[in-house]
Design a protein around this motif. Structure first.
Motif: not given
Lengths: 119, 119
Positions: A12-14, A16-18, A22, B10-11, B13-14, B16-17, B91, B105
């Motif tokens: 999930f976090f991944r 969001l990671g862009h 976002i 973004a960074e 969250f990434r 955390l991913g 979540l 997922l």
DNA sequence: TGAATACTTGAAGAAATTCTCAATTGTTCA
DNA sequence: TGAACAATTGAGAATTTCTTCAAGTATTCA
């Protein structure tokens, strides 16, 4: 065998990671928006935006509807808006309160390297 | 020129991913823990764990201290624990309330493909 | 029908992340 | 000192994600 929760979280976090994703989520936080508007606000190539929209769509956190020739996106549920609000709040707090994260993001070298025994 | 906020997000969250990083943060949520314990709980190679710890360290969300031969990690600040709690709450809500994300997922194919006009 | 508009998909190369395993550092203790 | 243990680092291969551009689908309208 269920996907372990920590893995679901990581995915999930991944997701969001862009930066583009976002921005899309934050724009959609204001309400549904046609692709045309997202495109104007974000200012990237249509195909790039579409690819990122597809990622969000596959994750199920946005939905799209077509009306005539325009496609409109919206957050899939109120939970998503909550999440974005929470993320914004927590992150701005962190960015404000602790320089440390900001530094990390700005590429200031790590002051915390493997602790030498002089402390 | 400041890093735009959406990019910082973004960074973040990434960062955390990753399943191991998530697990570490949740374990540290209970309190500081020596690497030895993390290793036992998570059950991966020491070097892999170290690398993920390094990512968290560089981002400044955990700190480490060495005592004799054991290194102990802790969350860098209370904000981090808040974040983890918020993430967990949101979540689990989402996973409980909306099958859609769970499906995504779990690799159930996307029911929301580019909308055909039959709706 | 066919040209035009809006958006999405596919595919190939570039870039970033992750994994694995060997080597290294710091510490203790005999 | 040197053997042994805890943890970290480095480097290359493997994998994943991103970017870009060409091609495809759906819809409108003349």
């Amino acid at each position: 065998m269920p996907v372990p929760l920590y893995q679901a979280k990581a995915e999930f976090f991944r997701m969001l990671g862009h930066p583009v994703r976002i921005r899309v989520l934050e724009l959609l936080g204001e309400g549904p928006k046609p692709v045309r508007d997202l495109l104007a606000d974000i200012g990237i190539e249509a195909s790039s935006l579409s690819q990122q929209l597809a990622v969000l769509r596959r994750a199920g956190i946005v939905v799209s509807t077509r009306e005539g020739t325009t496609v409109t996106y919206a957050l899939a549920g109120p939970d998503v808006a909550d999440l974005m609000r929470a993320a914004r709040r927590i992150l701005t707090e962190m960015l404000a309160g602790q320089t440390v994260l900001l530094d990390a993001l700005l590429d200031v070298p790590d002051p915390q390297r493997p602790p030498t025994a002089d402390a």
